[in-house]
Design an enzyme around this catalytic site. Structure first.
Site, short mmCIF file in Angstrom:
data_model
loop_
_atom_site.label_atom_id
_atom_site.label_comp_id
_atom_site.label_asym_id
_atom_site.label_seq_id
_atom_site.Cartn_x
_atom_site.Cartn_y
_atom_site.Cartn_z
N GLU A 224 75.18 -137.31 -54.47
CA GLU A 224 74.47 -136.82 -55.66
C GLU A 224 74.96 -135.40 -55.89
OE1 GLU A 224 72.21 -138.35 -57.63
OE2 GLU A 224 72.13 -140.23 -56.53
N CYS A 258 70.22 -129.49 -61.18
CA CYS A 258 71.51 -130.18 -61.28
C CYS A 258 71.73 -130.76 -62.67
CB CYS A 258 71.60 -131.29 -60.24
SG CYS A 258 70.23 -132.45 -60.32
#
Ligand code: NAD
Length: 471
Positions: A224, A258
Site C-alpha cells: 500500500e 496517502c
C-alpha cells in the site's frame, strides 16, 4: 506481567527475541487456534471493545504524535476502524462458507468449491501518518481470515506505537498476535523471517526493500504505497463546492494522507476564481491563522518539516501560506500558483499541507499530464458535465477515484482499497481484506462411481472423439 507481554513490550530486542516472537505466533497458528469462526469473532469483538474502552488514550497518543485534532483522530482512526470491524463481523460467517462453482460435464460426477483457508502468519508493517488505523485495519482483515499476526507500528509515531504494544496483548490472543516495535534494524530482522503474507504500508522505496526480502521466501506481498494523486477541476465544476471539498481533503491531517490530492489541474477558464475561492474555503475552515486553533494538525517531525519546506521553496508563488515554524512542527496551509511542472514539488509526493495549482487548457491536456506520470493511488475529477467525469474514469488509471469529492472512496467497505503500478499492489478493506489474507483453495470432490474410463489408457481415436464432444 506475562512472559508474552515482556516479549511484546521490548522496544528493540536481541535477534533471538524477534525470532522467538514469530515462532510463538506460528506455534499458535499451527495449533489450529485461529481457524474457528468463534476465535475470529472473539478477536474482532475484542478489537471493538478496545476502541470503545481506550478511545481517550488513542486520541491522546495521536495528538502527541501528530497534533491530530480530536475530530480527525476520532473519525479516521476510531470510528472508521469500528465500522470496518462491524462489517467484517457481519459478513464473516458467510465469507467462511465454501463457495460452490459449476462443474463442467467433462468432470461429472463431482462437486467443486472454493475454500478460503488462512494463509498462516502475516506480518503487517505500518507508517506514521494514520499510525493507529493503518495497523488496526489490516489486522482486522488478517484476524477475520484466521491468521496469526505480527504487527510492526511506525517508530515515527512513538506514542501510538507504545500504546499499541501495551493494548494488543491485553485485548487479543497473545499466542497468535504480537507487536514488535522498532525501526529499520528491527524491520530488517523481521523481514528475514519467513511469513505467509507481508502487508506493507508506506513509501515506495521501502516497498521495494520489502518485496526483495519477500522474494527470498516467495512470500506474497501487499504493498500500500503512495504517489502524487491529482485533482482535476473542470470549467463546468461548481467552484464553491469544489474548493470546500478540496480544502478539507488537502489539509486534513495537515496534508499527511496517502490519498490527499497532491496537486490540482484547473481549467484555465476558471483558474483565477478557483484560486480565490480556495483561499476563502481554507480560511473559513481553519481561520486566518490555523496555528491558533485546535482543528489543524502538525507535521510528524523536524525531518519531514524540512522536506516539505524544501518543496515549497522549489517552485511556485504562494497565494496562501508558505511559512512554517519547526519548533511547533507547524506549516501553514499553502497554495502555490505558477508552478513549473519540472520543479521538485511536482516530482516528489508532497505529503504535507501544500497544494500546487496548475492551469490546463483542456480535459485532454489534463488526462495526458496524468497519464505521462506514474499511476497514482487516487484521482479526483470535479465537473458538472457527466461525460467529463466518465473520461477521467475510463481514460486514466489509478488505485481508486472519487468524482466530485476527494478521499471518500476509501470509506466504503464494499470497495477495494489499494494502488496500481507505482502506487502499490493488492487491495484490502471488507471482503478484499478477507481475500488478501486467505488462500482460495480449489476443492474438487469426485463420486466413487462413474469411472471416467475415457481419460485412461489405452488411448484410441474413439475415446478422443468422445473427449472432443465433452470439452
Ligand atoms: P514510515 O517512515 O513510518 O515507514 C513505514 C514503515 O516502514 C515503518 O514501519 C518503518 O519502520 C518501516 N521502514 C522504514 N524504512 C525501512 C527500511 N529501510 N527497511 C525496512 N523497513 C523500513 O512511513 P513512510 O514510508 O514515510 O509513510 C509515508 C508513505 O506511505 C507515503 O508515501 C504515503 O503515501 C504512503 N502511505 C500509503 C498508504 C496507503 O494506504 N496506500 C497509507 C499511508 C501512507
Amino acid at each position: 506481567m506475562l512472559a508474552n507481554d515482556v516479549l511484546t513490550l521490548v522496544p528493540a530486542g536481541p535477534p533471538s527475541t524477534i525470532s522467538q516472537t514469530v515462532a510463538r505466533v506460528r506455534a499458535g497458528f499451527d495449533r489450529g487456534k485461529t481457524r474457528s469462526l468463534a476465535w475470529r469473532e472473539a478477536q474482532l469483538n475484542a478489537l471493538l471493545r478496545m476502541l470503545k474502552q481506550e478511545e481517550p488514550r488513542i486520541l491522546d497518543a495521536l495528538h502527541r504524535d501528530l497534533g491530530k485534532p480530536k475530530q480527525e483522530a476520532a473519525s479516521a482512526e476510531v470510528l472508521e476502524c469500528a465500522m470496518n470491524v462491524r462489517y467484517l463481523l457481519k459478513n464473516l460467517a458467510r465469507w467462511m462458507r465454501p463457495e460452490r462453482v459449476a462443474t463442467p460435464l467433462a468432470a461429472w460426477p463431482g462437486r467443486s468449491q472454493i475454500v478460503r483457508e488462512p494463509k498462516g502468519v502475516a506480518l503487517i508493517i505500518a507508517p506514521w501518518n494514520y499510525p493507529f488505523s493503518l495497523v488496526f485495519h489490516p489486522l482486522g482483515g488478517a484476524l477475520a481470515a484466521g491468521n496469526s499476526v505480527v504487527v510492526k507500528p511506525s517508530e515515527l509515531a512513538p506514542a501510538t506505537s507504545a500504546l499499541i504494544a501495551e493494548l494488543y496483548p491485553r485485548y487479543l490472543d497473545p499466542d497468535c498476535v504480537a507487536v514488535v516495535r522498532g525501526g529499520v534494524a528491527e524491520t530488517t530482522e523481521l523481514l528475514a523471517e519467513r511469513f505467509d503474507h507481508i502487508f506493507y504500508t508506506g513509501n515506495g522505496a521501502v516497498g521495494r526493500v520489502v518485496l526483495e526480502a519477500a522474494a527470498k521466501h516467495l512470500t506474497p506481498v501487499t504493498l500500500e504505497l503512495g504517489g502524487k494523486s491529482p485533482a482535476y477541476v473542470d470549467r463546468s465544476a461548481d467552484l464553491d463546492v469544489t474548493t470546500k471539498r478540496l480544502s478539507w481533503a488537502k489539509f486534513y491531517n495537515c496534508g499527511q494522507t496517502c490519498v490527499a490530492p497532491d496537486y490540482a489541474l484547473v481549467h484555465r477558464d476558471v483558474y483565477e476564481p478557483f484560486l480565490s475561492k480556495l483561499v476563502e474555503a481554507v480560511q473559513a475552515m481553519w481561520g486566518a491563522d490555523p496555528r491558533l486553533g485546535t482543528d489543524y494538525g502538525r507535521i510528524v517531525n523536524a525531518h519531514h518539516h524540512a522536506r516539505v519546506m524544501r518543496l515549497i521553496a522549489s517552485g511556485g508563488t504562494p497565494v496562501l501560506g508558505g511559512k512554517g515554524d519547526v519548533a511547533q512542527r507547524y506549516i501553514a496551509p499553502t497554495i502555490l500558483r505558477d508552478v513549473h511542472a519540472s520543479s521538485a514539488v511536482m516530482h516528489e509526493e508532497i505529503f504535507g499541507p501544500v497544494l500546487p495549482v496548475l492551469p490546463v487548457d483542456s480535459v485532454e491536456q489534463a488526462i495526458a499530464f496524468i497519464n505521462a506520470r506514474e499511476k497514482p493511488l487516487a484521482l479526483y475529477a470535479f465537473a458538472k458535465d457527466a461525460p467529463v467525469c466518465e473520461r477521467f474514469q475510463n481514460e486514466t488509471s489509478s488505485g481508486g477515484i472519487t468524482i466530485n469529492h476527494a478521499m471518500l472512496h476509501l470509506t466504503i467497505p464494499g470497495l477495494p482499497f489499494g494502488g496500481v503500478g507505482a502506487s502499490g499492489m493488492g487491495a484490502y478493506h471488507g471482503q478484499f481484506s478477507m481475500d488478501t489474507f486467505s488462500h482460495r483453495k480449489a476443492v474438487h470432490r469426485r463420486a466413487l462411481w462413474g469411472e471416467p474410463e475415457l481419460m485412461y489408457p489405452p488411448y484410441d481415436d474413439r475415446k478422443l472423439a468422445w473427449i472432443r464432444r465433452l470439452f
